[in-house]
Design a protein around this motif. Structure first.
Motif, PDB file in Angstrom:
ATOM      1  N   ARG A  12      35.507  83.523 -52.067  1.00 18.09           N
ATOM      2  CA  ARG A  12      35.277  84.306 -53.085  1.00 18.09           C
ATOM      3  C   ARG A  12      35.482  85.573 -52.844  1.00 18.09           C
ATOM      4  O   ARG A  12      36.079  86.390 -53.542  1.00 18.09           O
ATOM      5  CB  ARG A  12      33.680  83.924 -53.591  1.00 18.09           C
ATOM      6  N   THR A  13      35.430  85.986 -51.671  1.00 21.14           N
ATOM      7  CA  THR A  13      35.663  87.537 -51.321  1.00 21.14           C
ATOM      8  C   THR A  13      37.144  87.548 -51.427  1.00 21.14           C
ATOM      9  O   THR A  13      37.492  88.799 -51.952  1.00 21.14           O
ATOM     10  CB  THR A  13      35.052  87.663 -49.844  1.00 21.14           C
ATOM     11  N   LYS A  52      33.425  78.840 -48.298  1.00 19.24           N
ATOM     12  CA  LYS A  52      33.342  78.875 -49.737  1.00 19.24           C
ATOM     13  C   LYS A  52      32.989  80.454 -50.208  1.00 19.24           C
ATOM     14  O   LYS A  52      33.660  81.021 -50.975  1.00 19.24           O
ATOM     15  CB  LYS A  52      32.233  78.154 -50.343  1.00 19.24           C
ATOM     16  N   ILE A  53      32.246  80.997 -49.322  1.00 13.67           N
ATOM     17  CA  ILE A  53      31.858  82.288 -49.548  1.00 13.67           C
ATOM     18  C   ILE A  53      33.023  83.204 -49.364  1.00 13.67           C
ATOM     19  O   ILE A  53      33.341  84.256 -49.994  1.00 13.67           O
ATOM     20  CB  ILE A  53      30.539  82.906 -48.855  1.00 13.67           C
ATOM     21  N   THR A 113      29.680  76.070 -45.058  1.00 20.59           N
ATOM     22  CA  THR A 113      29.027  77.060 -45.892  1.00 20.59           C
ATOM     23  C   THR A 113      29.962  78.282 -46.219  1.00 20.59           C
ATOM     24  O   THR A 113      30.174  78.562 -47.223  1.00 20.59           O
ATOM     25  CB  THR A 113      27.630  77.339 -45.401  1.00 20.59           C
ATOM     26  N   VAL A 114      30.075  79.013 -45.059  1.00 18.96           N
ATOM     27  CA  VAL A 114      30.743  80.165 -45.203  1.00 18.96           C
ATOM     28  C   VAL A 114      32.134  80.125 -45.901  1.00 18.96           C
ATOM     29  O   VAL A 114      32.435  81.334 -46.369  1.00 18.96           O
ATOM     30  CB  VAL A 114      30.606  81.099 -43.864  1.00 18.96           C
ATOM     31  N   ASP A 164      23.722  92.759 -43.843  1.00 26.01           N
ATOM     32  CA  ASP A 164      24.395  91.841 -44.342  1.00 26.01           C
ATOM     33  C   ASP A 164      25.640  92.538 -44.722  1.00 26.01           C
ATOM     34  O   ASP A 164      26.469  92.260 -45.547  1.00 26.01           O
ATOM     35  CB  ASP A 164      23.908  91.239 -45.594  1.00 26.01           C
ATOM     36  N   GLU A 194      22.076  86.586 -52.165  1.00 24.71           N
ATOM     37  CA  GLU A 194      23.147  85.794 -52.332  1.00 24.71           C
ATOM     38  C   GLU A 194      24.434  86.593 -52.740  1.00 24.71           C
ATOM     39  O   GLU A 194      24.289  87.900 -52.945  1.00 24.71           O
ATOM     40  CB  GLU A 194      22.922  84.669 -53.435  1.00 24.71           C
ATOM     41  N   ASP A 195      25.632  86.090 -52.711  1.00 24.75           N
ATOM     42  CA  ASP A 195      26.750  86.626 -53.060  1.00 24.75           C
ATOM     43  C   ASP A 195      27.009  87.152 -54.327  1.00 24.75           C
ATOM     44  O   ASP A 195      27.701  88.143 -54.619  1.00 24.75           O
ATOM     45  CB  ASP A 195      28.089  85.724 -52.821  1.00 24.75           C
ATOM     46  N   GLU A 197      27.982  86.513 -57.389  1.00 28.43           N
ATOM     47  CA  GLU A 197      29.303  86.418 -58.239  1.00 28.43           C
ATOM     48  C   GLU A 197      28.716  85.567 -59.462  1.00 28.43           C
ATOM     49  O   GLU A 197      28.125  84.500 -59.298  1.00 28.43           O
ATOM     50  CB  GLU A 197      30.419  85.745 -57.303  1.00 28.43           C
ATOM     51  N   LEU A 213      30.856  90.122 -47.490  1.00 23.39           N
ATOM     52  CA  LEU A 213      30.305  89.283 -48.742  1.00 23.39           C
ATOM     53  C   LEU A 213      30.593  89.532 -49.961  1.00 23.39           C
ATOM     54  O   LEU A 213      31.053  90.918 -50.412  1.00 23.39           O
ATOM     55  CB  LEU A 213      28.777  89.188 -48.515  1.00 23.39           C
ATOM     56  N   PRO A 214      30.975  88.536 -50.789  1.00 23.19           N
ATOM     57  CA  PRO A 214      31.267  88.872 -52.378  1.00 23.19           C
ATOM     58  C   PRO A 214      30.532  89.921 -52.843  1.00 23.19           C
ATOM     59  O   PRO A 214      31.378  90.630 -53.780  1.00 23.19           O
ATOM     60  CB  PRO A 214      31.122  87.511 -53.070  1.00 23.19           C
TER      61      PRO A 214
END
Length: 422
Positions: free
Chosen positions: A313-314, A309-310, A306-307, A291, A247-248, A250, A227-228
């Motif tokens: 970012r990572t 987009k996350i 959903t995932v 997580d 949450e991530d 960022e 995760l980010p």
């Protein structure tokens, strides 16, 4: 080879022997009658130029029996003024969870060209091999598999990247829910097995030196998923800088172009946090939790709307184009799973017999991504593969077959167009 090395070492540490004592005339000095005052000068010059007689061969042999080994300081390549550049990376081969099954692991590694029939390194120059963790549990071959990986890692430390999985951490933490009786017996009992995974054990000490993630040629490899929040930049000693958010996390301005002077980010951060937790035996640390990079399954199974987009970012934070993960077995298909438009590849195909004994690896060469499969199963002919005969027994019986390779192109459209921007 040993003799050649010894000769080279002697050449470095011992000057060549000059010829035995020569007459003064051979040194180019005229044999004339000299005044007494000059004789002292001639004697001094002779002492310098004429070597002392060497001891006899017998004396040499006697002295050698008592001579201690000489430590020779060898300059490393990276210490030389102009070190040779490393071989360029031509391709990366990634293999997922092995779970205690040497015969099926051998089949995959041979099919992918990583090892030969003797299980020694056989990949062509420029090949990097990544194993994404979970070597242990569910099967009986823990000892043989870790010996194999340790040998490959020692022989090619810059080309072989074994990573930690959640089952490695479970065994170091003495969580033995998935250990088989056969595996425990192979160590000589439960106590011996625990000792092997301890901080000073032959497996445990090695595992505590491994990372949880690696970036190789614009691909990031990890067991579960990152995760980010685990790779976002933080100040210095990040483990003391508050709790991570669910949450991530960022914030605006963070990312690959963020100013990070004096900060830690990317895989260096997540490797640092996980490494400290493992070495300090903080088994409930968040980085080792659900997580964290070893247990997270979202990129493999959650809604892509959903995932993905996350995930992007990572990838921006670690400056990579794609992520390669294991952990979530694709045992129903036995095939590498591509998600998020080719931004993540799940390579846990169920190699172990526990999950069906599937045969697959992933090859990444530049922007080209290829799934590698065994064409005809390979391995042990007939029923031997399932009856525990093992690789060595099958080879001695003449039943071992090197598996043939089938290649399936998984290169995403964006990579074909050369558009790698996230």
């Amino acid at each position: 080879m040993a003799a050649t090395t010894a000769r080279r070492r002697n050449h470095r540490t011992s000057p060549p022997r000059p010829p035995r004592g020569r007459p003064l005339g051979d040194l180019g000095l005229p044999l004339v009658i000299l005044p007494a005052a000059a004789l002292a000068i001639v004697a001094a010059v002779a002492a310098i130029l004429i070597p002392a007689p060497f001891p006899s061969a017998a004396a040499d042999a006697a002295a050698a029996q008592h001579q201690q080994p000489i430590a020779v300081a060898v300059q490393r390549d990276d210490e030389k003024p102009n070190p040779s550049p490393p071989a360029p990376i031509r391709k990366v081969i990634a293999v997922g969870d092995l779970h205690g099954d040497l015969p099926h692991a051998t089949r995959v590694l041979q099919m992918a060209g990583i090892v030969d029939d003797a299980l020694e390194w056989a990949a062509e120059d420029g090949t990097v091999f990544v194993q994404t963790g979970d070597v242990v549990d569910r099967g009986p071959d823990t000892i043989a598999l870790y010996r194999l990986l340790q040998r490959l890692h020692a022989s090619r430390p810059s080309a072989v990247h074994p990573l930690l999985g959640n089952h490695e951490v479970m065994n170091m933490a003495n969580d033995l829910r998935y250990v088989t009786r056969e595996d425990t017996a192979s160590f000589g009992g439960a106590a011996a097995r625990r000792a092997a995974f301890a901080a000073d054990g032959w497996i445990g000490a090695w595992l505590r030196g491994l990372n949880v993630s690696a970036v190789v040629d614009r691909s990031v490899f990890v067991h579960g998923g990152i995760l980010p929040a685990w790779v976002a930049a933080v100040e210095g000693d990040e483990e003391k800088k508050g709790k991570r958010k669910k949450e991530d996390g960022e914030r605006e301005g963070e990312g690959e172009n963020a100013t990070t002077k004096g900060k830690v980010k990317g895989v260096d951060r997540v490797n640092g946090e996980a490494g400290r937790a493992v070495r300090d035996a903080v088994w409930r640390a968040p980085v080792l939790g659900g997580d964290g990079p070893l247990w997270y399954r979202g990129f493999a199974q959650d809604d892509e709307r959903t995932v993905c987009k996350i995930l992007r970012r990572t990838l921006r934070l670690v400056d990579a184009d794609r992520m390669v993960i294991g952990h979530t077995p694709q045992y129903e298909t036995g095939r590498v799973l591509s998600r998020c438009g080719g931004r993540v590849f799940v390579i846990d195909v169920g190699i172990s017999a526990y999950y069906g004994g599937h045969c697959a690896a992933l090859e990444i060469a530049g922007e080209n991504v290829t799934a590698l499969y065994c064409a005809d199963g390979g391995g042990v002919e007939g029923e031997g593969e399932e009856d525990g005969a093992g690789v060595e027994g099958a080879r001695k019986a003449g039943k071992w077959r090197r598996p043939r390779q089938v290649r399936v192109d998984l290169t995403p459209a964006w990579a074909r167009r050369g558009k790698t921007e996230l």
